[in-house]
Design a protein around this motif. Structure first.
Motif, PDB file in Angstrom:
ATOM      1  N   MET A 132      41.508  25.328  52.194  1.00 30.66           N
ATOM      2  CA  MET A 132      40.239  25.980  51.908  1.00 30.66           C
ATOM      3  C   MET A 132      39.709  26.769  53.105  1.00 30.66           C
ATOM      4  N   ARG A 133      39.675  26.138  54.244  1.00 33.70           N
ATOM      5  CA  ARG A 133      39.134  26.805  55.434  1.00 33.70           C
ATOM      6  C   ARG A 133      40.021  27.970  55.861  1.00 33.70           C
ATOM      7  N   LEU A 134      41.341  27.791  55.788  1.00 34.32           N
ATOM      8  CA  LEU A 134      42.246  28.866  56.193  1.00 34.32           C
ATOM      9  C   LEU A 134      42.108  30.069  55.271  1.00 34.32           C
ATOM     10  N   TYR A 135      42.024  29.848  53.969  1.00 35.19           N
ATOM     11  CA  TYR A 135      41.888  30.974  53.040  1.00 35.19           C
ATOM     12  C   TYR A 135      40.562  31.697  53.256  1.00 35.19           C
ATOM     13  N   ALA A 136      39.497  30.938  53.496  1.00 38.70           N
ATOM     14  CA  ALA A 136      38.208  31.583  53.788  1.00 38.70           C
ATOM     15  C   ALA A 136      38.315  32.422  55.061  1.00 38.70           C
ATOM     16  N   PHE A 137      38.975  31.880  56.059  1.00 42.41           N
ATOM     17  CA  PHE A 137      39.171  32.588  57.325  1.00 42.41           C
ATOM     18  C   PHE A 137      39.990  33.861  57.113  1.00 42.41           C
ATOM     19  N   LEU A 138      41.088  33.751  56.383  1.00 38.10           N
ATOM     20  CA  LEU A 138      41.949  34.917  56.164  1.00 38.10           C
ATOM     21  C   LEU A 138      41.214  36.000  55.384  1.00 38.10           C
ATOM     22  N   GLY A 139      40.529  35.602  54.317  1.00 43.44           N
ATOM     23  CA  GLY A 139      39.798  36.581  53.530  1.00 43.44           C
ATOM     24  C   GLY A 139      38.728  37.282  54.344  1.00 43.44           C
ATOM     25  N   GLN A 140      37.966  36.507  55.119  1.00 40.94           N
ATOM     26  CA  GLN A 140      36.889  37.087  55.920  1.00 40.94           C
ATOM     27  C   GLN A 140      37.427  37.991  57.025  1.00 40.94           C
ATOM     28  N   GLU A 141      38.525  37.594  57.647  1.00 36.31           N
ATOM     29  CA  GLU A 141      39.106  38.418  58.711  1.00 36.31           C
ATOM     30  C   GLU A 141      39.675  39.713  58.154  1.00 36.31           C
ATOM     31  N   LEU A 142      40.396  39.637  57.041  1.00 37.88           N
ATOM     32  CA  LEU A 142      40.957  40.847  56.448  1.00 37.88           C
ATOM     33  C   LEU A 142      39.852  41.789  55.976  1.00 37.88           C
ATOM     34  N   ALA A 143      38.765  41.222  55.495  1.00 37.72           N
ATOM     35  CA  ALA A 143      37.661  42.040  54.974  1.00 37.72           C
ATOM     36  C   ALA A 143      36.939  42.810  56.072  1.00 37.72           C
ATOM     37  N   LYS A 144      37.155  42.449  57.318  1.00 41.61           N
ATOM     38  CA  LYS A 144      36.512  43.152  58.424  1.00 41.61           C
ATOM     39  C   LYS A 144      37.092  44.551  58.639  1.00 41.61           C
ATOM     40  N   GLY A 145      38.307  44.761  58.163  1.00 37.10           N
ATOM     41  CA  GLY A 145      38.956  46.060  58.355  1.00 37.10           C
ATOM     42  C   GLY A 145      39.193  46.752  57.038  1.00 37.10           C
ATOM     43  N   PRO A 146      39.873  47.892  57.060  1.00 40.11           N
ATOM     44  CA  PRO A 146      40.203  48.586  55.815  1.00 40.11           C
ATOM     45  C   PRO A 146      41.105  47.711  54.942  1.00 40.11           C
ATOM     46  N   VAL A 147      40.814  47.650  53.668  1.00 44.79           N
ATOM     47  CA  VAL A 147      41.596  46.849  52.730  1.00 44.79           C
ATOM     48  C   VAL A 147      42.138  47.771  51.647  1.00 44.79           C
ATOM     49  N   ALA A 148      43.453  47.753  51.478  1.00 49.52           N
ATOM     50  CA  ALA A 148      44.074  48.593  50.454  1.00 49.52           C
ATOM     51  C   ALA A 148      43.718  48.073  49.065  1.00 49.52           C
ATOM     52  N   ALA A 149      43.714  48.956  48.102  1.00 51.39           N
ATOM     53  CA  ALA A 149      43.277  48.602  46.755  1.00 51.39           C
ATOM     54  C   ALA A 149      44.195  47.591  46.070  1.00 51.39           C
ATOM     55  N   THR A 150      45.478  47.607  46.406  1.00 52.35           N
ATOM     56  CA  THR A 150      46.459  46.811  45.669  1.00 52.35           C
ATOM     57  C   THR A 150      46.079  45.340  45.592  1.00 52.35           C
ATOM     58  N   TYR A 151      45.719  44.756  46.725  1.00 50.09           N
ATOM     59  CA  TYR A 151      45.403  43.327  46.764  1.00 50.09           C
ATOM     60  C   TYR A 151      43.946  43.079  47.181  1.00 50.09           C
ATOM     61  N   ALA A 152      43.112  44.069  46.957  1.00 48.47           N
ATOM     62  CA  ALA A 152      41.707  43.953  47.368  1.00 48.47           C
ATOM     63  C   ALA A 152      40.998  42.801  46.658  1.00 48.47           C
ATOM     64  N   GLU A 153      41.386  42.529  45.424  1.00 50.85           N
ATOM     65  CA  GLU A 153      40.753  41.429  44.686  1.00 50.85           C
ATOM     66  C   GLU A 153      41.027  40.097  45.374  1.00 50.85           C
ATOM     67  N   TRP A 154      42.243  39.921  45.882  1.00 58.11           N
ATOM     68  CA  TRP A 154      42.586  38.687  46.611  1.00 58.11           C
ATOM     69  C   TRP A 154      41.687  38.550  47.840  1.00 58.11           C
ATOM     70  N   VAL A 155      41.555  39.627  48.601  1.00 58.87           N
ATOM     71  CA  VAL A 155      40.738  39.589  49.815  1.00 58.87           C
ATOM     72  C   VAL A 155      39.281  39.301  49.467  1.00 58.87           C
ATOM     73  N   ARG A 156      38.764  39.971  48.460  1.00 62.62           N
ATOM     74  CA  ARG A 156      37.365  39.760  48.064  1.00 62.62           C
ATOM     75  C   ARG A 156      37.115  38.318  47.635  1.00 62.62           C
ATOM     76  N   THR A 157      38.052  37.754  46.916  1.00 66.12           N
ATOM     77  CA  THR A 157      37.888  36.382  46.417  1.00 66.12           C
ATOM     78  C   THR A 157      37.708  35.397  47.552  1.00 66.12           C
ATOM     79  N   TYR A 158      38.566  35.508  48.570  1.00 63.02           N
ATOM     80  CA  TYR A 158      38.547  34.505  49.639  1.00 63.02           C
ATOM     81  C   TYR A 158      37.581  34.868  50.769  1.00 63.02           C
ATOM     82  N   ALA A 159      37.095  36.092  50.765  1.00 58.56           N
ATOM     83  CA  ALA A 159      36.057  36.475  51.723  1.00 58.56           C
ATOM     84  C   ALA A 159      34.659  36.194  51.186  1.00 58.56           C
TER      85      ALA A 159
END
Length: 203
Positions: A132-159
Motif C-alpha cells: 500500500m505505501r509503496l504504491y502510494a509513493f510510486l503514484g505520487q512520485e510519478l504524478a510530479k512529472g509529465p505522465v503519458a496518457a497510456t497508463y495515466a489512469e494507473w498513476v492517477r489511481t495510486y497518486a
C-alpha cells in the motif's frame, strides 16, 4: 516517529530502487510495452485476491470494532482495485479467469497467506503495508512529472488522496498492533523485496 514510518524509512533503499525500475518508469512515460502491462494486470489481479483474503483473515481475528471497520474498508479498497483491473482487462484483452501465477506472484501470495495464518494481526499488517505505501509513493512520485496518457489512469489511481488514506489506515493498524521486533522488520523488508520482484517479473 511511528513504527510504520520507521519501517518505511528503513526501507527507503527498496522504495527508490523500485521507483527507478524500468517497469515503473515506463508507466510514467508511456514506454512500457503493452504486453508487459497485460502480464502485470493478470498477475496483479491474482495477487489482489490473495491480498483481500489476508485482510479478511485479519478481520476475522479482530476483536475491536474499530479494527473491524478498518479492515472492512481496506477490503473494499481492494475490490475497487479489482474493478479497475477488470476495466484494464477489457481494454487490453486480458483473460483474468484462468491466471497461472508466475513464480514472483506465487512467492508473494504464499508469503502473505503464511503470515496471515499465524493469527498475529500486527505481523500480517506489517507484511501488507509495503504494498500500500509503496504504491502510494510510486503514484505520487510519478504524478510530479509529465505522465503519458497510456497508463495515466494507473498513476492517477495510486497518486489519489483516496489511496493515500487507505495506506495510512493500514499504517495505523501497524502502529496499533505491531511491536518493533526482528520478525516485523523482516516481514516488512521481505514484502518490499517481493514488490520489486513482482514488477521485475512483469517486465
Amino acid at each position: 516517529m511511528s513504527l510504520a514510518r520507521t519501517l518505511w524509512a528503513a526501507n527507503a533503499d527498496w522504495a527508490q530502487r523500485t521507483l527507478a525500475h524500468p517497469f515503473v518508469r515506463g508507466l510514467g512515460d508511456g514506454s512500457l510495452p503493452v504486453d508487459s502491462f497485460r502480464r502485470y494486470v493478470a498477475q496483479d489481479a491474482y495477487f489482489l485476491e490473495a491480498f483481500a483474503r489476508a485482510y479478511a483473515a485479519c478481520l476475522a481475528q479482530s476483536t475491536d470494532r474499530a479494527d473491524l471497520q478498518a479492515f472492512a474498508g481496506l477490503i473494499a479498497g481492494v475490490m475497487e482495485e479489482l474493478k479497475l483491473h477488470a476495466a484494464y482487462a477489457e481494454r487490453w484483452q486480458v483473460d483474468l479467469t484462468s491466471v497461472t501465477p508466475a513464480p514472483a506472484t506465487q512467492a508473494y501470495t504464499a508469503f502473505l497467506v503464511e503470515l496471515a495464518g499465524l493469527g498475529r494481526i500486527g505481523l500480517t499488517a506489517a507484511a501488507m503495508t509495503p504494498c500500500m505505501r509503496l504504491y502510494a509513493f510510486l503514484g505520487q512520485e510519478l504524478a510530479k512529472g509529465p505522465v503519458a496518457a497510456t497508463y495515466a489512469e494507473w498513476v492517477r489511481t495510486y497518486a489519489a488522496a483516496e489511496f493515500e488514506a487507505l495506506a495510512a489506515t493500514l499504517e495505523g493498524l501497524v502502529d496499533w498492533h505491531a511491536t518493533d521486533s526482528p520478525a516485523v522488520r523482516n516481514a516488512y523488508r521481505r514484502a518490499m523485496e517481493l514488490e520489486y520482484g513482482f514488477f521485475d517479473a512483469s517486465l
